[in-house]
Motif scaffolding. Sequence first.
Motif, PDB file in Angstrom:
ATOM      1  N   HIS A  74       4.455  -8.630   6.697  1.00 50.23           N
ATOM      2  CA  HIS A  74       4.783  -9.101   5.507  1.00 50.23           C
ATOM      3  C   HIS A  74       4.462  -8.072   4.628  1.00 50.23           C
ATOM      4  O   HIS A  74       3.511  -7.335   4.428  1.00 50.23           O
ATOM      5  CB  HIS A  74       4.088 -10.423   4.958  1.00 50.23           C
ATOM      6  N   TYR A  75       5.734  -7.646   3.770  1.00 45.27           N
ATOM      7  CA  TYR A  75       5.584  -6.695   2.580  1.00 45.27           C
ATOM      8  C   TYR A  75       6.023  -7.007   1.576  1.00 45.27           C
ATOM      9  O   TYR A  75       6.804  -8.113   1.293  1.00 45.27           O
ATOM     10  CB  TYR A  75       6.523  -5.672   3.136  1.00 45.27           C
ATOM     11  N   PHE A 105       9.256  -9.483   1.514  1.00 45.23           N
ATOM     12  CA  PHE A 105      10.198  -9.420   2.534  1.00 45.23           C
ATOM     13  C   PHE A 105       9.596  -9.229   4.044  1.00 45.23           C
ATOM     14  O   PHE A 105       8.312  -9.034   3.983  1.00 45.23           O
ATOM     15  CB  PHE A 105      11.209  -8.228   2.338  1.00 45.23           C
ATOM     16  N   ASN A 106      10.005  -9.620   5.018  1.00 38.46           N
ATOM     17  CA  ASN A 106       9.357  -9.678   6.297  1.00 38.46           C
ATOM     18  C   ASN A 106      10.221  -8.684   7.314  1.00 38.46           C
ATOM     19  O   ASN A 106      11.269  -8.887   7.342  1.00 38.46           O
ATOM     20  CB  ASN A 106       9.042 -11.030   6.862  1.00 38.46           C
ATOM     21  N   LYS A 157       1.936  -3.590   2.693  1.00 42.42           N
ATOM     22  CA  LYS A 157       1.927  -4.536   3.659  1.00 42.42           C
ATOM     23  C   LYS A 157       0.726  -5.658   3.088  1.00 42.42           C
ATOM     24  O   LYS A 157      -0.404  -5.003   3.297  1.00 42.42           O
ATOM     25  CB  LYS A 157       1.673  -4.093   5.108  1.00 42.42           C
ATOM     26  N   THR A 158       1.227  -6.909   3.119  1.00 46.22           N
ATOM     27  CA  THR A 158       0.293  -7.824   2.403  1.00 46.22           C
ATOM     28  C   THR A 158      -0.478  -8.337   3.679  1.00 46.22           C
ATOM     29  O   THR A 158      -1.821  -8.685   3.613  1.00 46.22           O
ATOM     30  CB  THR A 158       0.876  -8.729   1.916  1.00 46.22           C
ATOM     31  N   GLN A 159       0.248  -8.622   4.770  1.00 50.66           N
ATOM     32  CA  GLN A 159      -0.613  -9.255   5.932  1.00 50.66           C
ATOM     33  C   GLN A 159       0.362  -9.277   7.231  1.00 50.66           C
ATOM     34  O   GLN A 159       1.555  -8.992   6.994  1.00 50.66           O
ATOM     35  CB  GLN A 159      -0.916 -10.610   5.839  1.00 50.66           C
ATOM     36  N   SER A 160      -0.278  -9.392   8.313  1.00 45.67           N
ATOM     37  CA  SER A 160       0.565  -9.290   9.524  1.00 45.67           C
ATOM     38  C   SER A 160       0.944 -10.746   9.998  1.00 45.67           C
ATOM     39  O   SER A 160       0.200 -11.807   9.519  1.00 45.67           O
ATOM     40  CB  SER A 160      -0.313  -8.653  10.570  1.00 45.67           C
ATOM     41  N   SER A 161       2.272 -10.855  10.646  1.00 52.31           N
ATOM     42  CA  SER A 161       2.635 -12.152  11.071  1.00 52.31           C
ATOM     43  C   SER A 161       1.790 -12.870  12.351  1.00 52.31           C
ATOM     44  O   SER A 161       1.528 -13.898  12.155  1.00 52.31           O
ATOM     45  CB  SER A 161       3.945 -11.959  11.771  1.00 52.31           C
ATOM     46  N   HIS A 189      16.704  -6.845  -4.867  1.00 50.07           N
ATOM     47  CA  HIS A 189      16.593  -7.574  -3.843  1.00 50.07           C
ATOM     48  C   HIS A 189      16.725  -6.647  -2.585  1.00 50.07           C
ATOM     49  O   HIS A 189      16.931  -5.311  -2.652  1.00 50.07           O
ATOM     50  CB  HIS A 189      17.950  -8.471  -3.572  1.00 50.07           C
ATOM     51  N   VAL A 190      16.090  -7.277  -1.286  1.00 46.72           N
ATOM     52  CA  VAL A 190      15.874  -6.393  -0.279  1.00 46.72           C
ATOM     53  C   VAL A 190      16.856  -6.806   1.023  1.00 46.72           C
ATOM     54  O   VAL A 190      16.954  -7.988   1.140  1.00 46.72           O
ATOM     55  CB  VAL A 190      14.363  -6.444   0.167  1.00 46.72           C
ATOM     56  N   ASN A 191      17.266  -5.860   1.762  1.00 45.04           N
ATOM     57  CA  ASN A 191      18.156  -6.070   2.939  1.00 45.04           C
ATOM     58  C   ASN A 191      17.270  -5.431   3.784  1.00 45.04           C
ATOM     59  O   ASN A 191      17.038  -3.901   3.978  1.00 45.04           O
ATOM     60  CB  ASN A 191      19.478  -5.536   2.630  1.00 45.04           C
TER      61      ASN A 191
END
Length: 1121
Positions: free
Chosen positions: A904-905, A926-927, A868-872, A834-836
């Motif tokens: 977006h990561y 996660f963003n 990074k999958t895509q920008s917001s 999990h990511v914080n």
Amino acid sequence: MQLKIMPKKKRLSAGRAPLMLFLCQMISALEVPLDPKLLEDLVQPPTITQQSPKDYIIDPRENIVIQCEAKGKPPPSFSWTRNGTHFDIDKDPLVTMKPGSGTLTINIMSEGKAETYEGVYQCTARNERGAAISNNIVIRPSRSPLWTKEKLEPITLRNGQSLVLPCRPPVGLPPPIIFWMDNSFQRLPQSERVSQGLNGDLYFSNVLPEDTREDYICYARFNHTQTIQQKQPISVKVISAKSHRQRPPTFLTPDGNTSRKEELRGNVLSLECIAEGLPTPIIYWIKEDGTLPVNRTFYRNFKKTLQIVQVTEADSGNYQCIAKNSLGAIHHTISVTVKAAPYWIIAPQNLVLSPEEDGTLICRANGNPKPRISWLSNGVPIEIAPDDPSRKIDGDTIIFSKVQERSSAVYQCNASNEYGYLLANAFVNVLAEPPRILTSANTLYQVIANRPALLDCAFFGSPLPVIEWFKDAKGSALREDIYVLHENGTLEIPVAQKDSTGTYTCVARNKLGMAKNDVHLEIKDPTRIIKQPEYAVVQRGSTVSFECKVKHDHTLIPTVTWLKDHGELPNDGRFTVDKDYLVVADVNDDDGGTYTCVANTTLDNVSASAVLSVVAPTPTPAPIYDVPNPPFDLELTDQLDRSVQLSWTPGDDNNSPITKFIIEYEDAMHEPGLWHHQAEVPGTQTTAQLKLSPYVNYSFRVMAENNLGRSLPSEASEQYLTKAAEPDKNPTAVEGLGSEPDNLVITWKPLNGFESNGPGLQYKVSWRQKDGDDEWTSVVVANVSKYIVSGTPTFVPYLIKVQALNDAGFAPEPAAVMGHSGEDLPMVAPGNVHVNVVNSTLAEVHWDPVPLKSIRGHLQGYRIYYWKTQSSLTRNRRHIEKKILTFQGSKTHGMLPGLEPFSHYTLNVRVVNGKGEGPASPDKVFNTPEGVPSAPSSLKIVNPTLDSLTLEWEPPSHPNGILTEYTLKYQPTMASRQVDIATQGWFIGLMCAVALLILILLIVCFIRRNKGGKYPVKEKEDAHADPEIQPMKEDDGTFGEYSDAEDHKPLKKGSRTPSDRTVKKEDSDDSLVDYGEGVNGQFNEDGSFIGQYSGKKEKEPAEGNESSEAPSPVNAMNSFV
């Protein structure tokens, strides 16, 4: 404590019980000690001790003596055969036998002839235990016959012809020695041209006029009778010819192209080739298909004779002699066959057995042809000898089983072929004797400390007794000292110490009884020279003294002797010895030399030497100061397995006292030519006790050192090869790591040659699983540094040992080290990932550790893959570049820095071992939240006027969120200067002209560069009257904010902003440092812009950073004033 006997000697370690050493041996042959008291009581079959040679040539002018001596108990009686029949000496008055002996004397000097007693004689010595026989002794009288009378015609020949003068001596016994002389008994000169052949003839390769003479005489010398016979003189006349033809070589002897030669093994093989020709030929020898044996080949008679001594069967073959001169060459081949009379491989040995014991007699011989073996018992062929049920004949071996006293006999082995025979006697003596200790009772042994002590226990008994040793009747405890027990019963203490003193008891036991004997051991202090004589340089005519102070054991009385140059002191009153001093008065040049003090006791001796140098008294030359001369006269003494004493003579110190000596060594076996430091001793010492390592071929050299430096090295000492021993140490750097999942690679740093301590260095590699109950598995490998164990389970801990060994034994037991078999890729991915998200550029990742068993290797850490999958702001998918962060060890969380805001990561986590990565955890998305945007990409001024200007800019390359507004800040910087200049009329006119020109140029430029948003800015020219112009803040260096007086609203985005409200991006979104660097401007925390815009453009190459800076609004206005 009992000890088992080794073949020669053995070592043992005594425990804390009373010392008891045990000697046992499988009975095969028992030697009877030559102790007079023992021999008086023991019965023993006869043994021949002396006899005449087999081929016995006698002098017919002297009495004939045929020897036959034997021993035995009871003393044997003697008889003889002659030509195979009994020789009754009582019936021949000329024959007598020596009392108590079998030696015959035949008196032919008074009457009778030697020829009458020619024949084959054999002696028999007999007692109640058997009969021994001598060789067949062939008696022949020597003969030296005269030459037959013959008339020899003179020989006439021309210059250059060849010639052979025959000798043909009479046949004698033994054959005579031939030589040629003249009437004056002068030997005739010989050369490559003229030489004597093996048959005695004199050969001339070609004759010369000076060969003319009338007294060529051949002499035959019969050494046995000391007589010389001569042939009639031969006359040779050489006629000189004006011209003589030269010719190629031809052989005078041997005849033809080939010949044969047979010789017996062990004799001297002599091959001869003599050639004639003109010029005189030269002879060469070769062996076809082989080489002539080194060190056994000799050339005689000007290389005309080839001799090979101690010839063997391997010397058989074809030998070729080549005769060569300037006109040609010729060769002759001699085929050599080497035969062999019988010779021993194993000769039979006497057997002493006890009743019911077993034994063997072995008679093994070789020869060419193979000899035939035959056995006799008490001189009778064994086939017709009385039968013995304990005896069995098997070719060259007689096997005895459960012998009885009646089995005692003397056996003869005869090995014969056509070239000779061997005859050997060996008795079987069956005795039943209780033990006897032959060493004198209460013998006192005195030994110097730290030296070997040998305590004798000579014994006899049949059956062979068992020997036991005890120390002290009270059984005093012994520490772990080392003892050596010899087969003869002797107890050896290799290094006797003070606590070795005491009474030692030797006990001998067999089934017939027991005997014991006490001996006493005293350990004495060694004699030492505690004050040695010192090197001295004295002037002629002065007095010098040498001191030699000796310390010794108080029970020993030493004698001190002084020597000069290893000899006695001169018999001169100038030399006096007073207690510990030698004094030499009125020194002269002859007194220079080496003076040695020798201290002797009844048990040891020590010595020390010093050199006396005598110099002239005056005039005193200016001293020459230099490094010392090299030491010399290096000598090795007290050579032990692990130490040696090195002594030397110092060289001249060149007027600067020697402070120390440096000793170096070379290992000629392992590192020839490389010298290593061994030791250092003070400059007053000329000896050093050096510690050595086993199996090293040592050479030593010494260097002297004074305050000026070090001398050259001395000459190397003699070499000293220490005995081999087991290694003292084991390999280091032992490791166990797997290269594959199913193996264990064991590596180590091997010993070097110096550390091997002996030949045959190997390694015993042992391993077993650490947590299992398996036994150690071991393998011995050659001198390598790696061994691979296959078929192991994956990543299992192992205990590993590597032990060195050589031909002498094993090194000490090594300590075990832990290793692991080969690793495999982990099987399980980390769970509960999990990511914080901490802020727009930083996130913290947590995961659960994987089970240790599933790691299947050494845990290296955890590795996070994220991208990074895509920008917001966009859904356009571009090339995805994954980034990796590795966290060492067993950490279960980690921080991801350098993230891009508002992105977006995706990430996953994998466990890592020495083999590689395990499977990835499920992807976690996660963003990141919005962050501060970067500065606008560029800022430009267009359409400037006297009271307004238009600004254009590019959106920021990294908006880091949804852009909501732009904030513009500006400030005039030169208002006070404008007022001053404006008051000057001439300047106003000039500036108007310049402004007009600039305005025209700017209009043209701005028309061509019509970009960006356009905003009118109202300029207040009168700086003093405008309350909105704010001064620079002194605390933070920022400018005051400019706002419109009408509505005080923030400036809206320009018309050049894209209608879809997106911001142009750089091609790559992956850099952690793209924003906030490379521009001069910055944003405050509230997003307001301060400073100047840099005008950085997207996709601009590195050198594009040199683009000019756009002016601020105020600066632009000032340019029009």
